[in-house]
Write an enzyme that holds these catalytic residues in place. Structure first.
Site, PDB file in Angstrom:
ATOM      1  N   SER A  99      69.162 -50.940 -64.277  1.00  0.00           N
ATOM      2  CA  SER A  99      68.984 -50.912 -62.829  1.00  0.00           C
ATOM      3  C   SER A  99      69.520 -52.217 -62.218  1.00  0.00           C
ATOM      4  O   SER A  99      70.616 -52.661 -62.551  1.00  0.00           O
ATOM      5  CB  SER A  99      67.504 -50.691 -62.508  1.00  0.00           C
ATOM      6  OG  SER A  99      67.311 -50.413 -61.135  1.00  0.00           O
ATOM      7  N   ASP A 116      68.962 -43.878 -61.995  1.00  0.00           N
ATOM      8  CA  ASP A 116      68.508 -45.215 -62.377  1.00  0.00           C
ATOM      9  C   ASP A 116      67.895 -45.196 -63.775  1.00  0.00           C
ATOM     10  O   ASP A 116      66.923 -44.484 -64.042  1.00  0.00           O
ATOM     11  CB  ASP A 116      67.468 -45.682 -61.361  1.00  0.00           C
ATOM     12  CG  ASP A 116      67.154 -47.157 -61.470  1.00  0.00           C
ATOM     13  OD1 ASP A 116      66.938 -47.625 -62.601  1.00  0.00           O
ATOM     14  OD2 ASP A 116      67.101 -47.827 -60.432  1.00  0.00           O
TER      15      ASP A 116
END
Length: 298
Positions: free
Chosen positions: A43, A202
């Protein structure tokens, strides 16, 4: 100065909270002679890791701060912006910041640097990928609330898939910006991107602290939030902020908050060095022992 104590470095995600990584590493990097052989990021931690390798930590703070100075709202403010970016301007802003921060010299350093991998996640079904992210998001939030550990498991049980991508190769192929932006697609608000023909979400939904391929040796794991249950592992040190950081995860309007988050990382870095100096065996100590040392040092 001590001998380089960590062979691996892991960057958790957390959106703008990842500026804590920058302040922490700016403080400990030279005293620890931190030169890891393997690095993994997920991320927003993928960008933090890229800036660590490329020597662009402070540049990222300035570039993103300047971008935030131009915004006072986290949603699209007119129809033209909505058509281009969707509900929020975050993805477009993030790509512009990543592109400006990682100049040619930084990309070359990444391409020639230590083993660097970025964790991507794929939704369970390719037919309706965005719809399938809703139950995954619920599972992710439930995992954080119930298990409260950086190693998430519930979304994988619903069929999410993980993939560690070679970021050095992506840099050599001119794809490092795409890779880092793919790593930070937060469903269901953001538009799903693709990597090698597969939709991507993500990676932090499947792990907050991915271990690198060839996982071995002593590992420093940098988190951006507190967890109730940090793993007890003889070769890992999990470091979390001593307090909740000032930055809001996806607030792209406030330079002051990311600067304050960087400064919080600096202070926690100083506490870490104090604890490290107090015992030559910190790299073999569990994270709970380090947290106690840090609390006592204050």
């Amino acid at each position: 100065m001590v001998d380089a104590p960590f062979e691996q470095l892991v960057f958790s995600g957390g959106g703008t909270r990842c500026f804590w990584h920058g302040g922490f590493l700016d403080t400990v990097r030279r005293p620890l002679d931190l030169k890891p052989e393997r690095i993994a990021g997920v991320s927003g931690g993928a960008l933090a890791a890229a800036c660590f390798i490329g020597g662009r930590d402070e540049k990222l703070l300035e570039v993103m701060g300047t971008a935030f100075d131009r915004r006072d709202c986290n949603v699209s403010i007119d129809w033209d912006e909505f058509e281009e970016n969707g509900l929020t301007p975050h993805q477009q802003m993030y790509r512009e910041v990543v592109r400006e921060t990682l100049d040619d010299e930084a990309v070359a350093r990444i391409a020639d640097g230590p083993c660097f991998e970025v964790l991507l996640a794929h939704p369970p079904h390719s037919g309706f990928p965005k719809l399938t992210t809703f139950p995954m998001m619920v599972a992710y939030l439930a995992d954080l609330a119930i298990r409260s550990t950086p190693h998430v498991i519930f979304p994988e049980k619903l069929g999410a898939h993980q993939q560690l991508v070679d970021a050095r190769q992506a840099a050599r192929d001119g794809l490092i910006v795409d890779l880092i932006c793919n790593a930070a697609v937060i469903p269901p608000v953001f538009n799903l991107q693709g990597w090698n023909g597969r939709k991507v979400i993500d990676g932090g939904m499947t792990s907050k602290a991915p271990m690198p391929s060839g996982n071995r040796g002593r590992t420093l794991v940098l988190l951006t939030r507190k967890f109730r249950n940090l793993p007890d592992h003889p070769d890992r040190v999990y470091v979390e902020p001593s307090q909740a950081v000032p930055a809001d995860k996806i607030d792209f309007t406030d330079r002051g908050k990311i600067v304050a988050t960087w400064n919080a990382g600096v202070e926690d870095g100083k506490a870490f060095l104090h604890a490290f100096g107090a015992t030559s065996h910190l790299v073999a100590a569990d994270s709970a022992a380090f947290r106690a040392d840090r609390a006592n040092s204050g």
